[in-house]
Design an enzyme around this catalytic site. Structure first.
Site, PDB file in Angstrom:
ATOM      1  N   CYS A  41       0.829  -1.207   0.000  1.00 24.89           N
ATOM      2  CA  CYS A  41       0.000   0.000   0.000  1.00 24.89           C
ATOM      3  C   CYS A  41       0.867   1.262   0.000  1.00 24.89           C
ATOM      4  CB  CYS A  41      -0.870   0.050   1.252  1.00 24.89           C
ATOM      5  SG  CYS A  41      -2.172  -1.175   1.342  1.00 24.89           S
TER       6      CYS A  41
ATOM      7  N   GLU B 257       0.560   3.949   1.872  1.00 24.07           N
ATOM      8  CA  GLU B 257       0.875   4.481   3.200  1.00 24.07           C
ATOM      9  C   GLU B 257       2.109   3.798   3.785  1.00 24.07           C
ATOM     10  OE1 GLU B 257      -1.986   3.406   2.026  1.00 24.07           O
ATOM     11  OE2 GLU B 257      -3.667   4.608   2.711  1.00 24.07           O
TER      12      GLU B 257
END
Ligand code: THU
Length: 155
Positions: free
Chosen positions: A68, A70
């Site tokens: 991901c 993040e």
């Protein structure tokens, strides 16, 4: 335990540093490598030294090997600026083929990963998240997004 989120109708309502960070998240999103899901996510971190770190989702033909946006950003920060506190994070996510007008929160695994650094620095990390357009939500900390978080204190 209660989830507290602040809502902004458009980026102009955000403080200038958050506005700039959201723009960086959009730039990061536009460079995402997501040929399988076609769901593009960008994340930007503001460090205490003023530096902005960008990350985006990196997919893989072996699907679970992808990461991901993040975590790409926060692990880059942890690797390259291990002693620098993270002040805030901005996220923008958008499906390639359609508008995403609702705020897209970080997934549970990313919340856990972010929480590690919030606990480490003993200072809350504000998280702003948005789709490709539409309202922006702000959580004043990661713990607010992940109540009952699992931390080193249990080990
Ligand atoms: N994704 C993120 O980058 N962040 C999240 O918090 C949720 C999901 C990515 C992973 C995958 O590349 C795509 O979005 C679809 O799940």
């Amino acid at each position: 335990m209660e989830l507290n989120l602040e809502r902004f109708e458009n980026p102009e309502e955000l403080p200038q540093d958050a506005q700039d960070l959201l723009l960086a998240a959009v730039e990061a999103r536009e460079a995402a490598y997501a040929p399988y899901s076609n769901f593009h996510v960008g994340a930007a971190l503001l460090l205490a030294n003023g530096k902005i770190i960008k990350g985006n989702n990196q997919e893989n033909a072996a699907y679970p090997s992808g990461l991901c946006a993040e975590r790409t950003a926060v692990y880059y920060a942890g690797a390259n600026y291990p002693n620098e506190e993270i002040v805030m994070m901005a996220i923008s996510a958008k499906a390639k083929a359609k508008e995403t007008a609702v705020p897209i929160p970080p997934c549970g695994a990313c919340r856990q990963a972010l929480a590690e650094y919030e606990v480490k620095q003993a200072r809350p990390i504000a998280v702003y998240f948005r789709g490709g357009s539409g309202p922006i939500l702000k959580s004043s900390s990661v713990e607010n997004l992940l109540p009952l978080l699992f931390t080193q204190k249990f080990l």
